[in-house]
Design a protein around this motif. Structure first.
Motif: not given
Ligand SMILES: [Zn+2]
Length: 346
Positions: A288-292, A320-324
């Motif tokens: 998640l951190e890398q995508l953000v 969980r696709a909504w998360e990033p």
């Protein structure tokens, strides 16, 4: 600004298509963003774009797709074109991730939604060009596998190139960049803009896997258009996740030498996410951190240069696709509005 149109949302299960896009992906992202922006005390009209939907003409589609393919889409060949684009029939002629008996909507309705979705991607470009923050995120769009004569990879009409061609035809822009961050190579976009100096394409994607596992040469001996190179292709192999952000940064730096485009479309697919639900994306597993960080780097790069940017959701599968999307969009909205608190929680 954010452009969200529930009317253009496509719930694939309504058509009996069993590809694991969460039916409420856009709605979930919108609801989470709305909560976060409300907590910042931002009124809706500061961040929500609400242009009246427009209807695309067949000429808008014909700037990008062949007359024969358009005839199929607008005529009796539509169903077959959809079956092919979504790969719903296997080699033995049997339904594959497809249960037509469960469909509650017609293929004509699916195509109408695709056209409305495509129009919204164009309108995101218009919004980016017209609003002060020079940013618009369409909670939809990103059909980068749409080709001149066919669709594949769940993409029927290439809304990215349709949008750019329409903006060019209207003299709203002369040049454009497409920065494609989806896990899959932006093959349709590269092929549709091949040799065109007015559109510069960058795609960072899985080095192996679809569409780069298709036969490079078809039965007729012609090369498969999925292998047409983008101006900048950045393949990332399995296990090279730590290299992802430095390679993207180098790619953006290379773009910097190409002048300043009238608009940049960013294909913001989150299917490189380690929790993505599409089995074929498993060779790229960003946190998640890398995508953000990926999205902030791209947003900042364009924002710092004053380049209008229109973002599209593209791929992102499973529950969980909504998360990033949420922290990325919150950051972009906050920065485009000039807010000082730029540290949304991941
Ligand atoms: Zn994808």
């Amino acid at each position: 600004m954010i452009l969200y149109d529930p009317e253009s949302h496509i719930s694939l299960r309504d058509y009996g298509i069993l590809i694991p896009v969460a039916p409420d992906r856009s709605a979930r992202v919108f609801s989470e963003i709305e909560t976060r922006l409300a907590a910042r005390g931002l009124a809706r009209d500061r961040w929500l774009a609400s242009p009246e939907p427009i209807e695309l003409s067949q000429d808008d589609i014909l700037r990008v797709h062949s007359p024969e393919y358009a005839r199929r889409l607008y005529g009796s060949g539509l169903e077959q074109a959809v079956l092919e684009a979504f790969e719903l029939i296997d080699d033995h002629g049997q339904p594959h991730r497809y249960a037509p008996e469960t469909a509650v909507r017609s293929m004509d309705e699916l195509f109408a939604s695709v056209l409305r979705w495509t129009a919204r991607s164009y309108q995101a470009g218009v919004e980016a060009l017209s609003n002060g923050g020079r940013f618009c995120y369409h909670l939809g769009g990103g059909a980068h596998h749409g080709h001149y004569t066919f669709g594949h990879g769940f993409c029927i009409v290439n809304d990215i190139v349709v949008s750019i061609r329409k903006l060019q035809a209207e003299h709203a822009v002369t040049t454009a960049w497409v920065i494609d961050l989806d896990a899959h190579k932006g093959d349709g976009t590269a092929a549709l803009t091949e040799g065109d100096e007015s559109v510069t394409t960058l795609s960072i994607h899985m080095a192996d896997g679809w569409p780069l596992d298709l036969p490079e040469v078809g039965p007729s001996g012609a090369p498969h258009p999925s292998y047409v190179a983008s101006d900048y292709d950045i393949p990332v192999a399995a296990g090279e996740e730590a290299e992802y952000l430095p390679r993207l940064e180098a790619g953006l730096a290379a773009l910097d030498g190409r002048g300043t485009p009238g608009v940049a479309y960013v294909v913001g697919g989150v299917d490189p996410y380690e929790h993505d639900g599409l089995p074929s994306t498993q060779s790229l597993r960003l946190t998640l951190e890398q995508l953000v960080a990926r999205d902030r780097m791209t947003f900042d790069f364009l924002h710092d240069r004053g380049i209008p940017q229109a973002w599209l959701m593209a791929g992102g599968y499973g529950e969980r696709a909504w998360e990033p999307y949420v922290p990325s969009i919150e950051y972009a909205v906050a920065r485009s509005l000039g807010l000082s608190d730029l540290n949304p929680s991941v």
